[in-house]
Write a protein that holds these residues in place. Structure first.
Motif, PDB file in Angstrom:
ATOM      1  N   PHE A  77      32.546  19.367   6.115  1.00 12.04           N
ATOM      2  CA  PHE A  77      31.400  20.187   5.696  1.00 12.04           C
ATOM      3  C   PHE A  77      30.414  20.358   6.845  1.00 12.04           C
ATOM      4  CE2 PHE A  77      27.301  20.752   3.438  1.00 12.04           C
ATOM      5  CZ  PHE A  77      27.628  21.903   2.729  1.00 12.04           C
ATOM      6  N   GLY A  78      29.998  21.591   7.080  1.00  5.58           N
ATOM      7  CA  GLY A  78      29.103  21.886   8.191  1.00  5.58           C
ATOM      8  C   GLY A  78      27.665  22.102   7.747  1.00  5.58           C
ATOM      9  N   THR A  79      26.752  21.782   8.645  1.00  6.34           N
ATOM     10  CA  THR A  79      25.331  22.049   8.436  1.00  6.34           C
ATOM     11  C   THR A  79      24.788  22.758   9.672  1.00  6.34           C
ATOM     12  OG1 THR A  79      25.023  20.091   7.036  1.00  6.34           O
ATOM     13  CG2 THR A  79      23.049  21.049   8.028  1.00  6.34           C
ATOM     14  N   VAL A  80      24.042  23.821   9.448  1.00  3.57           N
ATOM     15  CA  VAL A  80      23.393  24.551  10.532  1.00  3.57           C
ATOM     16  C   VAL A  80      21.888  24.429  10.350  1.00  3.57           C
ATOM     17  CG1 VAL A  80      23.069  26.791  11.637  1.00  3.57           C
ATOM     18  CG2 VAL A  80      25.309  26.158  10.720  1.00  3.57           C
ATOM     19  N   VAL A  81      21.210  23.922  11.366  1.00  3.53           N
ATOM     20  CA  VAL A  81      19.753  23.744  11.323  1.00  3.53           C
ATOM     21  C   VAL A  81      19.118  24.670  12.340  1.00  3.53           C
ATOM     22  CG1 VAL A  81      17.845  22.108  11.465  1.00  3.53           C
ATOM     23  CG2 VAL A  81      20.098  21.314  10.721  1.00  3.53           C
ATOM     24  N   GLU A 135      44.210  13.231  -2.490  1.00  3.99           N
ATOM     25  CA  GLU A 135      43.398  13.350  -3.696  1.00  3.99           C
ATOM     26  C   GLU A 135      42.095  14.080  -3.404  1.00  3.99           C
ATOM     27  OE1 GLU A 135      41.273  10.391  -6.965  1.00  3.99           O
ATOM     28  OE2 GLU A 135      42.251   9.596  -5.185  1.00  3.99           O
ATOM     29  N   ALA A 136      41.701  14.941  -4.310  1.00  2.00           N
ATOM     30  CA  ALA A 136      40.428  15.641  -4.166  1.00  2.00           C
ATOM     31  C   ALA A 136      39.275  14.697  -4.441  1.00  2.00           C
ATOM     32  CB  ALA A 136      40.370  16.826  -5.121  1.00  2.00           C
ATOM     33  N   ARG A 137      38.185  14.830  -3.690  1.00  2.00           N
ATOM     34  CA  ARG A 137      37.056  13.930  -3.824  1.00  2.00           C
ATOM     35  C   ARG A 137      35.767  14.628  -4.221  1.00  2.00           C
ATOM     36  NH1 ARG A 137      39.210   9.131  -4.735  1.00  2.00           N
ATOM     37  NH2 ARG A 137      40.597   8.453  -3.078  1.00  2.00           N
ATOM     38  N   ALA A 138      35.724  15.928  -4.145  1.00  2.00           N
ATOM     39  CA  ALA A 138      34.499  16.624  -4.503  1.00  2.00           C
ATOM     40  C   ALA A 138      34.835  18.037  -4.917  1.00  2.00           C
ATOM     41  CB  ALA A 138      33.527  16.629  -3.330  1.00  2.00           C
ATOM     42  N   HIS A 139      33.928  18.656  -5.662  1.00  3.02           N
ATOM     43  CA  HIS A 139      34.207  19.975  -6.219  1.00  3.02           C
ATOM     44  C   HIS A 139      33.340  21.055  -5.572  1.00  3.02           C
ATOM     45  CE1 HIS A 139      36.720  18.788  -9.746  1.00  3.02           C
ATOM     46  NE2 HIS A 139      36.137  17.638  -9.517  1.00  3.02           N
ATOM     47  N   PHE A 140      33.404  21.157  -4.286  1.00  3.24           N
ATOM     48  CA  PHE A 140      32.746  22.297  -3.655  1.00  3.24           C
ATOM     49  C   PHE A 140      33.470  22.599  -2.351  1.00  3.24           C
ATOM     50  CE2 PHE A 140      30.429  18.514  -2.332  1.00  3.24           C
ATOM     51  CZ  PHE A 140      30.310  18.655  -0.966  1.00  3.24           C
ATOM     52  N   SER A 141      33.407  23.847  -1.952  1.00  2.00           N
ATOM     53  CA  SER A 141      34.120  24.288  -0.768  1.00  2.00           C
ATOM     54  C   SER A 141      33.340  23.932   0.482  1.00  2.00           C
ATOM     55  CB  SER A 141      34.321  25.806  -0.821  1.00  2.00           C
ATOM     56  OG  SER A 141      34.807  26.282   0.411  1.00  2.00           O
ATOM     57  N   TYR A 142      34.061  23.573   1.545  1.00  2.47           N
ATOM     58  CA  TYR A 142      33.408  23.328   2.825  1.00  2.47           C
ATOM     59  C   TYR A 142      33.326  24.597   3.663  1.00  2.47           C
ATOM     60  CZ  TYR A 142      38.165  23.182   4.733  1.00  2.47           C
ATOM     61  OH  TYR A 142      39.459  23.496   5.084  1.00  2.47           O
ATOM     62  N   SER A 143      33.789  25.735   3.103  1.00  2.00           N
ATOM     63  CA  SER A 143      33.757  26.986   3.863  1.00  2.00           C
ATOM     64  C   SER A 143      32.328  27.462   4.104  1.00  2.00           C
ATOM     65  CB  SER A 143      34.539  28.067   3.115  1.00  2.00           C
ATOM     66  OG  SER A 143      35.888  27.710   2.974  1.00  2.00           O
ATOM     67  N   ASP A 144      31.445  27.229   3.136  1.00  2.00           N
ATOM     68  CA  ASP A 144      30.062  27.678   3.271  1.00  2.00           C
ATOM     69  C   ASP A 144      29.195  26.519   3.721  1.00  2.00           C
ATOM     70  OD1 ASP A 144      30.640  30.257   2.329  1.00  2.00           O
ATOM     71  OD2 ASP A 144      30.620  29.519   0.270  1.00  2.00           O
ATOM     72  N   PRO A 145      28.498  26.651   4.837  1.00  2.00           N
ATOM     73  CA  PRO A 145      27.723  25.530   5.348  1.00  2.00           C
ATOM     74  C   PRO A 145      26.395  25.354   4.624  1.00  2.00           C
ATOM     75  CG  PRO A 145      27.398  27.429   6.747  1.00  2.00           C
ATOM     76  CD  PRO A 145      28.420  27.832   5.712  1.00  2.00           C
ATOM     77  N   ARG A 146      25.827  24.189   4.761  1.00  2.00           N
ATOM     78  CA  ARG A 146      24.433  23.978   4.378  1.00  2.00           C
ATOM     79  C   ARG A 146      23.585  24.597   5.491  1.00  2.00           C
ATOM     80  NH1 ARG A 146      23.134  17.871   3.339  1.00  2.00           N
ATOM     81  NH2 ARG A 146      24.487  17.811   5.178  1.00  2.00           N
ATOM     82  N   ILE A 147      22.561  25.357   5.106  1.00  2.00           N
ATOM     83  CA  ILE A 147      21.697  26.032   6.081  1.00  2.00           C
ATOM     84  C   ILE A 147      20.272  25.521   5.904  1.00  2.00           C
ATOM     85  CG2 ILE A 147      20.859  28.248   6.942  1.00  2.00           C
ATOM     86  CD1 ILE A 147      23.280  29.561   5.609  1.00  2.00           C
ATOM     87  N   ILE A 148      19.647  25.129   7.012  1.00  2.00           N
ATOM     88  CA  ILE A 148      18.284  24.589   6.966  1.00  2.00           C
ATOM     89  C   ILE A 148      17.426  25.326   7.983  1.00  2.00           C
ATOM     90  CG2 ILE A 148      16.852  22.532   7.248  1.00  2.00           C
ATOM     91  CD1 ILE A 148      19.289  20.840   6.567  1.00  2.00           C
ATOM     92  N   HIS A 149      16.290  25.836   7.527  1.00  2.00           N
ATOM     93  CA  HIS A 149      15.289  26.434   8.410  1.00  2.00           C
ATOM     94  C   HIS A 149      14.049  25.544   8.425  1.00  2.00           C
ATOM     95  CE1 HIS A 149      17.322  30.335   8.887  1.00  2.00           C
ATOM     96  NE2 HIS A 149      17.653  30.223   7.610  1.00  2.00           N
ATOM     97  N   VAL A 150      13.570  25.210   9.605  1.00  2.00           N
ATOM     98  CA  VAL A 150      12.324  24.453   9.756  1.00  2.00           C
ATOM     99  C   VAL A 150      11.322  25.377  10.434  1.00  2.00           C
ATOM    100  CG1 VAL A 150      11.244  22.372  10.657  1.00  2.00           C
ATOM    101  CG2 VAL A 150      13.654  22.329  10.006  1.00  2.00           C
ATOM    102  N   THR A 151      10.208  25.686   9.738  1.00  2.00           N
ATOM    103  CA  THR A 151       9.244  26.664  10.236  1.00  2.00           C
ATOM    104  C   THR A 151       7.813  26.163  10.061  1.00  2.00           C
ATOM    105  OG1 THR A 151       8.937  27.808   8.118  1.00  2.00           O
ATOM    106  CG2 THR A 151      10.825  28.480   9.456  1.00  2.00           C
TER     107      THR A 151
END
Length: 421
Positions: free
Chosen positions: A196-200, A31-47
């Motif tokens: 789902f991936g996240t890049v910091v 069963e599907a649980r969410a409506h967004f693709s995991y192909s594109d990661p969350r990207i976070i820049h800390v500056t």
């Protein structure tokens, strides 16, 4: 370093066993649980800005940021938050996309929690911008992230589940020369978060440290990062790319099943890694289509490569597997990574040693898995009874069948059904 290597080895062993034991369950529809693709990661820049204060730039799918925790995916009948109905679908409510909307501001500020030396801080929302997935600008460097947030064009109606959100957060009076931990509970109840991936990217005056993780966000940065630590983290990211990816584990098992010995298996694995790194580097330099269809099509190609390899082994056409074929398969797999998380992982000032460290992590993790799998294969060969269909061919066919269902699932992504199981 030994502890980190041992952790990678145990994790790889667990993933290999999980793959072999779960072939039947993987075939069953989920069963599907969410409506967004995991192909594109969350990207976070800390500056740090010119005033010496910390700023955080974050890009993520709109549904990840705005959907409630009890959202039911395809079974949901409610209209999403901050959305208007457009017939059978939903679009973002442009009138609600304003910093003066206290409800929206509160939601966006809660999307990230920061701890400095153990003290919990809540970032302050400074700006945000919504894009259609096909129109968003680059976000791989701090410079491009700032430019994306400074875009003054008027917001347009965007389909809710094809929208990307960029936000700018501030931590006044804080600098980066301290221990920092970033956490977020977004998506923790969605099944898609498991992939789902996240890049910091942590930008200090001494250089940029990058960490990539899968799942719920929880990442820490020590006060000072040495060059050796940066290279080690890149190597560990390469290892994680192997043992956290069922596609790669499936291909490794097929190579081990088809090979006649250690040297042949490791040689074929090296050919795969070489192709993987070539297209990874090519993707980093922009030698890849930027269209939204590219990543799903590459994902289909990855799944199909596993189908073909498994069928070839089952039909005893082992001659179809060799240096050349695995090199081209590696090219496909490399583009899949370059088109998503790797674009952010290595974007900015290109650092060849970091890429080489990543490649070393890939290769060492593969060798570690072969060190576990090849002896097991020899034992099975010795003690399994002789049958018209050998156990190697049966396992290869099982992996191919799993890849068939993965291919069908990814075809739905290409056709526009971005609900990920």
């Amino acid at each position: 370093m030994k502890s980190a290597s041992r952790t990678v080895l145990h994790a790889a062993h667990g993933r290999v066993m999980a793959l072999m034991l779960s072939l039947a369950t993987m075939i069953a529809p989920q069963e599907a649980r969410a409506h967004f693709s995991y192909s594109d990661p969350r990207i976070i820049h800390v500056t740090e800005n010119a005033d010496g204060n910390v700023e955080i730039f974050m890009r993520m799918p709109v549904p990840l940021a705005l959907l409630p925790e009890d959202w039911k995916g395809n079974a949901e009948t409610r209209l999403p938050p901050f959305a208007v109905s457009t017939g059978n679908s939903a679009a973002l409510d442009v009138s609600a996309l304003d910093l003066t909307n206290p409800e929206l501001a509160a939601v966006l500020e809660r999307s990230l929690t920061v701890q400095m030396d153990g003290e919990t801080l809540q970032p302050v929302l400074r700006a945000f911008r919504v894009w259609h997935d096909s129109d968003r600008p680059r976000f791989g460097t701090a410079k491009t992230a700032i430019a994306a947030l400074e875009n003054n064009s008027e917001p347009k109606p965007v389909p809710y589940f094809d929208a990307t959100l960029d936000i700018r957060l501030a931590l006044p009076g804080i600098n980066l020369n301290r221990d920092m931990r970033l956490t977020s509970s977004l998506g923790e109840n969605f099944q898609v978060i498991e992939k789902f991936g996240t890049v910091v990217k942590f930008h200090r005056s001494e250089g940029t440290e990058t960490k990539a993780i899968i799942g719920v966000l929880d990442v820490s940065f020590p006060p000072v990062t040495t060059r050796l630590q940066t290279l080690r983290n890149a190597a560990l990211s390469g290892a994680e790319h192997i043992y956290l990816g069922l596609d790669h584990l499936g291909l490794i098992l097929l190579i081990a099943l088809a090979a006649t010995g250690w040297r042949q298996a490791l040689g074929w694995a090296s050919a795969f890694t070489l192709g993987h790194i070539i297209t990874l580097a090519a993707g980093l330099y922009g030698v890849a289509p930027a269209a939204s269809w590219f990543i799903p099509v590459i994902e289909i190609g990855i799944a199909l490569s596993i189908v073909l390899a498994g069928v070839a082994i089952f039909l005893k056409a082992n001659s179809a597997i060799g240096w050349v074929s695995l090199f081209f398969v590696g090219l496909i797999h490399g583009y899949g990574f370059a088109a998503s998380a790797a674009t952010a992982l290595f974007a900015g000032d290109f650092d060849p040693p970091v890429l080489l460290a990543f490649a070393a992590g890939l290769e060492l993790c593969q060798f570690a898995i072969y060190a576990l799998v090849l002896p097991a294969i020899l034992i099975f060969d010795r003690y399994m009874p002789m049958t018209p269909v050998s156990w190697r061919r049966a396992v290869a066919l099982g992996i191919a069948l799993c890849a068939v269902f993965a291919t069908l699932s990814r075809l739905s992504v290409v056709s526009g059904a971005f609900a990920v199981a």
